[in-house]
Design an enzyme around this catalytic site. Structure first.
Site, PDB file in Angstrom:
ATOM      1  N   ASP A   1       8.068   1.217  -6.946  1.00  0.00           N
ATOM      2  CA  ASP A   1       8.569   2.282  -7.911  1.00  0.00           C
ATOM      3  C   ASP A   1       9.324   3.282  -7.445  1.00  0.00           C
ATOM      4  O   ASP A   1       9.618   3.292  -6.411  1.00  0.00           O
ATOM      5  CB  ASP A   1       6.988   2.645  -8.676  1.00  0.00           C
ATOM      6  CG  ASP A   1       6.163   2.932  -7.433  1.00  0.00           C
ATOM      7  OD1 ASP A   1       6.480   3.097  -6.246  1.00  0.00           O
ATOM      8  OD2 ASP A   1       4.943   2.870  -7.967  1.00  0.00           O
TER       9      ASP A   1
ATOM     10  N   HIS B   1      -4.116   3.376 -11.164  1.00  0.00           N
ATOM     11  CA  HIS B   1      -2.873   2.730 -11.289  1.00  0.00           C
ATOM     12  C   HIS B   1      -2.617   1.910  -9.867  1.00  0.00           C
ATOM     13  O   HIS B   1      -2.729   2.436  -8.905  1.00  0.00           O
ATOM     14  CB  HIS B   1      -1.850   3.815 -11.856  1.00  0.00           C
ATOM     15  CG  HIS B   1      -1.449   4.856 -10.495  1.00  0.00           C
ATOM     16  ND1 HIS B   1      -1.501   6.109 -10.643  1.00  0.00           N
ATOM     17  CD2 HIS B   1      -0.805   4.554  -9.125  1.00  0.00           C
ATOM     18  CE1 HIS B   1      -0.906   6.906  -9.685  1.00  0.00           C
ATOM     19  NE2 HIS B   1      -0.672   5.831  -8.625  1.00  0.00           N
TER      20      HIS B   1
ATOM     21  N   GLU C   1      -0.290   2.960 -15.243  1.00  0.00           N
ATOM     22  CA  GLU C   1      -1.243   3.859 -15.444  1.00  0.00           C
ATOM     23  C   GLU C   1      -2.077   3.120 -16.671  1.00  0.00           C
ATOM     24  O   GLU C   1      -1.784   2.221 -16.954  1.00  0.00           O
ATOM     25  CB  GLU C   1      -0.550   5.118 -16.148  1.00  0.00           C
ATOM     26  CG  GLU C   1       0.296   6.008 -15.096  1.00  0.00           C
ATOM     27  CD  GLU C   1      -0.404   6.798 -14.219  1.00  0.00           C
ATOM     28  OE1 GLU C   1      -1.449   6.295 -13.742  1.00  0.00           O
ATOM     29  OE2 GLU C   1       0.068   7.616 -13.492  1.00  0.00           O
TER      30      GLU C   1
END
Length: 649
Positions: free
Chosen positions: A89, A162, A167
């Site tokens: 990410d 998460h 999430e």
């Protein structure tokens, strides 16, 4: 950990757990095992002239893993030339050169130190325009497939559950995409960004479905802050409310955690429910307190049936009856209570937490920040002074970054007004103030603070600490400001602990030669300063261990502003009267820069004095419900078991 939990082992010990979990005493031990597994795969694939595709995570959890991989590259010749990496990410928007970016993180901790081909590094792009994101995400998925899929995916876990930035609400089939971050995730990142308002609200993340395609998944988690979400993930039901629970259906997953992160697992928290245990005094106390809270009875009213109905028949068989167990635990807990934390002179100390002599004692209180002493043990601090001991206080860090710019601004305006009222002519001071105000005005979120601004903030916190010590009755010559170098970076991110930090602690210990030491023994500080300060003390102990004076020195750990010791871990409980609680509150008030909303409050919106009082009252209330006397409040400590000498109780 300072006080280890008993972790059940053997057949059936993990029967509540829905994923394989390996528990290590320390993260340093855990990452060696994980790094070895990764290295073996890299080498095996290299021998077959094949690529090794790694999915990599960021955050605090994998840092030690990357350090170990770098060490293996440098010292053992581990090559990464056949490695292809895909990061989970990245924040959005986020410039690659920003210290908060995961691009910077990965290069800083891993890529810049190994021989990986830059063309094989893939990290989501935080600089994308809105119209570019969808195509980028599709291409990221295509690149993973073209590489042959991910061989090993390394994960951390957030407190929302998460994985990546998936999430709560993320579906099992989700792919790489743009997401909005949960408020708790933003709060956890606030320190790195200089406030919640500066944390990006969006990110690009691999999806849950993308992660689930990896041939093996290894999830890392360290520390007690992760304990509750680890329990929910490992023992709870599969739900998108906790996305990490989807890993329960992965065919090849391994959770690798330390003892602190394992604390709430049933095999650690109630080991007697999962296997036959070897009972010891602390475990018996833990079990009985748990039972008392479950059946809502004080210790001496718990009956045989209560033990039998709650899976504790083994304890009854060991002792013969509930009454015998109850009396042992009642006496054990009662003996933790003392109004003489420095030891009571001319008294039988055989069942007291602290020895009677020498009296008075030289006592050294270590405080990681300039207010932890009064927040965590202000009542005990005042009691030690009142009872005639020679009390020293050592502030390990300046605490300078925890002062709001606006608070400094106000103090400078007050000082300037004062000089004008007395017709002072102090142009040098006014010029310095103007320079500092300009630095405040020019600084952008995330920028390093100007050195002279930090010096002023540090001076302010020193003045506050002196004020609190003066109020309690400690003379200024016994107040020590250590300014450990690891802290003085001007940013939330600190330097690694060095020998210079340890040497400062050693020098002070040998100068004071205390009979009793109090220090922050918890690791719940959201920015890790307490953990580093604790490590510095323990390393110093390794150096002074053979000093003759140290053989007659007891160490007591208190906890910081975020948590209290569980009663089953307590070795000393100091009752605090209403008057002493007022003294503690007033001492905390002396730290004006930390009142009316501290810079780093953690998850708790209350003021530090409110947290402290509520915590101390709750502890006293629990002792009362267990059958002890009723007190206004209590401060509690655990005792560090020194390995030296038999002179220590």
């Amino acid at each position: 950990m300072i006080t280890k939990n008993y972790i059940a082992k053997g057949e059936g010990a993990n029967r509540f757990e829905k994923v394989p979990v390996r528990i290590y005493e320390k993260p340093s031990e855990a990452v060696k095992a994980v790094a070895r597994e990764i290295a073996d795969l890299i080498r095996t694939n290299a021998d077959k002239s094949e690529k090794c595709v790694l999915g990599l995570a960021t955050g605090s959890s994998p840092i030690k893993l990357y350090e170990e991989l770098v060490r293996m590259h440098r010292e053992e010749g581990l090559s990464f030339k056949n490695v292809v990496s895909f990061n989970l990410d990245e924040y959005l928007p986020m410039p690659k050169e920003s210290e908060q970016s995961y691009h910077y993180f990965m290069h800083h901790h891993l890529f810049d130190h190994i021989d990986i081909d830059p063309k094989n590094i893939h990290i989501p792009d935080g600089t994308l325009k809105a119209e570019e994101i969808e195509n980028f995400c599709k291409e990221y998925e295509r690149q993973i497939e073209a590489a042959g899929g991910i061989d090993i995916q390394v994960l951390g876990i957030g407190r929302t559950g998460h994985i990546g930035f998936n999430e709560p609400g993320s579906p099992l089939t989700s792919k790489t995409r743009m997401v909005y971050l949960d408020d708790l995730t933003i709060k956890d990142a606030a320190g790195d960004f200089g406030g919640m308002e500066n944390v990006p609200s969006r990110a690009i993340t691999m999806g849950v479905g993308t992660i689930m395609k990896a041939r093996k998944v290894i999830l890392l988690a360290w520390g007690e802050k992760k304990a509750s979400i680890i329990k929910a993930t490992v023992e709870g039901s599969v739900s998108d409310a906790v996305p990490a629970t989807f890993l329960q259906v992965h065919p090849n997953v391994q959770f690798v955690i330390d003892e602190s992160a394992a604390e709430e697992l049933t095999r650690a928290n109630q080991p007697w429910l999962v296997s036959k245990v070897q009972w010891n005094d602390k475990l018996i106390r833990k079990a009985v307190i748990w039972l008392c809270q479950k059946v809502k009875k004080p210790i001496l009213k718990v009956e045989n049936k209560d033990y039998i109905d709650n899976g504790m028949t083994d304890l009854i068989k060991t002792f013969g009856s509930a009454n015998k167990v109850n009396i042992q635990v009642f006496n054990d807990l009662q003996h933790t209570i003392t109004g003489w934390p420095g030891g009571k002179p001319n008294a039988d100390d055989s069942t007291r937490p602290e020895r009677a002599y020498p009296y008075p004692k030289r006592i050294l209180i270590f405080s990681p920040h300039p207010d932890d002493d009064v927040i965590s043990m202000g009542g005990t601090f005042a009691r030690l002074v009142e009872q005639g001991h020679e009390v020293h206080v050592a502030y390990q860090t300046s605490g300078s970054i925890a002062v709001f710019d606006d608070y400094i601004y106000q103090q400078m305006d007050i000082a300037t007004s004062f000089t004008k009222l007395v017709d002072g002519d102090l142009p040098a001071m006014e010029n310095a103030f103007l320079q500092i105000k300009q630095a405040i005005a020019n600084r952008k979120p995330g920028d390093e603070e100007a050195r002279y601004l930090l010096q002023f903030k540090a001076a302010l916190r020193r003045a506050e600490a002196r004020g609190a010590c003066r109020f309690i009755g400690v003379p200024e010559e016994r107040v020590h400001f250590l300014n450990l170098p690891f802290y003085e970076t001007g940013k939330v991110k600190k330097n690694p602990l060095s020998q210079a930090d340890v040497d400062i602690i050693v020098d002070l210990l040998r100068k004071v030669q205390p009979h009793q030491i109090y220090a922050a023994g918890d690791l719940a500080d959201p920015h890790g300063t307490h953990g580093v300060c604790l490590d510095a003390i323990l390393r110093a102990y390794n150096i002074i261990d053979r000093d003759e004076w140290f053989k007659d020195c007891n160490t007591w750990w208190y906890r910081g502003a975020w948590m209290e010791w569980e009663v089953e871990k307590v070795d000393m409980a100091v009752p605090i009267s209403p008057a002493e609680l007022s003294i503690k509150r007033k001492a905390i008030y002396k730290h004006g820069s930390q009142n009316n909303g501290p810079a780093f409050p953690g998850d708790d919106p209350r003021e530090f004095w409110q947290r402290a009082e509520d915590r101390n009252r709750n502890t006293a209330d629990l002792y009362n419900r267990l059958g002890m006397a009723e007190y206004e409040a209590m401060e509690v400590f655990t005792r560090y078991k020194h390995d030296h000498g038999d002179s220590l109780k």
